[in-house]
Scaffold this active site. Structure first.
Site, PDB file in Angstrom:
ATOM      1  N   LEU A  97       0.866  -1.178   0.000  1.00 26.98           N
ATOM      2  CA  LEU A  97       0.000   0.000   0.000  1.00 26.98           C
ATOM      3  C   LEU A  97       0.902   1.227   0.000  1.00 26.98           C
ATOM      4  CD1 LEU A  97      -2.784  -0.802   2.660  1.00 26.98           C
ATOM      5  CD2 LEU A  97      -3.060  -0.734   0.174  1.00 26.98           C
ATOM      6  N   ASP A  98       0.421   2.295  -0.632  1.00 33.11           N
ATOM      7  CA  ASP A  98       1.163   3.545  -0.591  1.00 33.11           C
ATOM      8  C   ASP A  98       1.404   3.976   0.859  1.00 33.11           C
ATOM      9  OD1 ASP A  98       1.148   3.718  -3.315  1.00 33.11           O
ATOM     10  OD2 ASP A  98      -0.187   5.452  -3.428  1.00 33.11           O
ATOM     11  N   PHE A  99       2.477   4.693   1.076  1.00 31.69           N
ATOM     12  CA  PHE A  99       2.761   5.322   2.375  1.00 31.69           C
ATOM     13  C   PHE A  99       1.543   6.085   2.887  1.00 31.69           C
ATOM     14  CE2 PHE A  99       4.097   9.499   4.149  1.00 31.69           C
ATOM     15  CZ  PHE A  99       4.632   9.070   5.363  1.00 31.69           C
TER      16      PHE A  99
END
Length: 303
Positions: free
Chosen positions: A66-68
């Protein structure tokens, strides 16, 4: 959802082979630098020290990314065999994922499929981003599909926004963010693909959340639905005024839908044969091979 801390890791699914955590926003999954004071890896080691596997690079096998900036459901395999079965589901494109987002403007089509091909941006200063086919600097665009359903119209800090459910049918890097931006409705708080507007110059987070996840492995069906973080009771800036589609009905439809038929995806690592005794340590090359093809089906972390 409060900011992440070492003590507030949320578990939404647990079995002998898998964990699904509700990842906090603005939290890296892992990091090779000691400068990162908090990562999901460190949260897991703190909460479950007995589950950390010294034969892996980071102690835990993250089945996807998942993105930051993105919060929500993230699956962790607790052994090599479980990781292999999850990898196979991603490879065969049998995983179901759905996200919630607040996007700018009132989306008029209540249900649509976004089909812009996505490639890497070669423009100087933007090489860490993706872009849609036909834009300047777009390299090697690949077909990409996202289903969008509008849940509510309302205001965020006085600006018109829509609450939407996003279901990626492919998994290109930053796909949901790029597709929403290309549609003219960027995700609120997305400072890479959106644009600041009005009073809501820089919200406290990017409003994208991995809401639902189903990984139908042969041994068990890993299924998790996380709490909705985009509620007025949790964020006073969000004020919905028109309900278009109840979320609980969509959850029922997600749970009842058949798993996608297995299809040939990108080549992935073969599951290792069972061996007597302790398996050999996972090498960095093996981990890199897994990530190389997994990132075609997941959201790549921001660097």
């Amino acid at each position: 959802m409060e900011p992440g801390s070492m003590e507030n890791l949320s578990i939404v699914y647990r079995s002998s082979d898998f964990l699904v955590v509700n990842k906090h926003w603005d939290l890296r999954i892992d990091s090779k630098t000691w400068r990162e004071t908090l990562t999901l890896q460190k949260q897991l080691r703190h909460r479950f020290p007995e589950l950390a596997d010294p034969d892996t690079c980071y102690g835990f096998r993250f089945c996807h990314q998942l993105d930051f900036s993105t919060s929500g459901a993230l699956c962790v395999a607790l052994n090599k065999a479980a990781a292999g079965s999850a990898y196979r589901c991603f490879k065969e494109r049998r995983v179901t994922k759905a996200y919630l987002a607040l996007v700018r403007g009132h989306v008029q089509e209540h249900q649509t499929t976004i089909s812009y091909a996505i490639g890497r941006n070669s423009t100087e200063g933007r090489t860490h981003t993706m872009c849609i086919e036909g834009t300047q600097g777009c390299e090697n665009p690949k077909p990409s599909l996202t289903e969008l359903v509008v849940l509510e119209h309302g205001l965020y800090a006085g600006d018109p926004v829509s609450k939407v459910l996003l279901k990626p049918l492919t998994g290109r890097t930053h796909q949901l963010r790029v597709h929403c931006s290309a549609l003219g409705h960027p995700v609120v708080g997305d400072l890479t693909y959106g644009q600041a507007a009005g009073r809501e110059d820089q919200p406290f987070r990017m409003m994208l959340h991995a809401f639902y996840l189903r990984i139908p492995t042969r041994a068990e069906c890993v299924e998790a639905c996380t709490p909705d973080p985009f509620l007025p009771a949790l964020d006073a800036c969000w004020s919905p005024h028109t309900l278009l589609q109840p979320l609980d009905q969509l959850v029922q439809a997600l749970r009842a839908a058949p798993d996608p038929d297995p299809t040939e995806g990108e080549p992935g690592p073969a599951a290792p044969p069972p061996e007597p005794g302790r398996p050999p340590p996972e090498t960095q090359a093996q981990r890199a091979s897994c990530l190389q093809w997994l990132l075609e089906w997941t959201l790549e972390p921001d660097n």
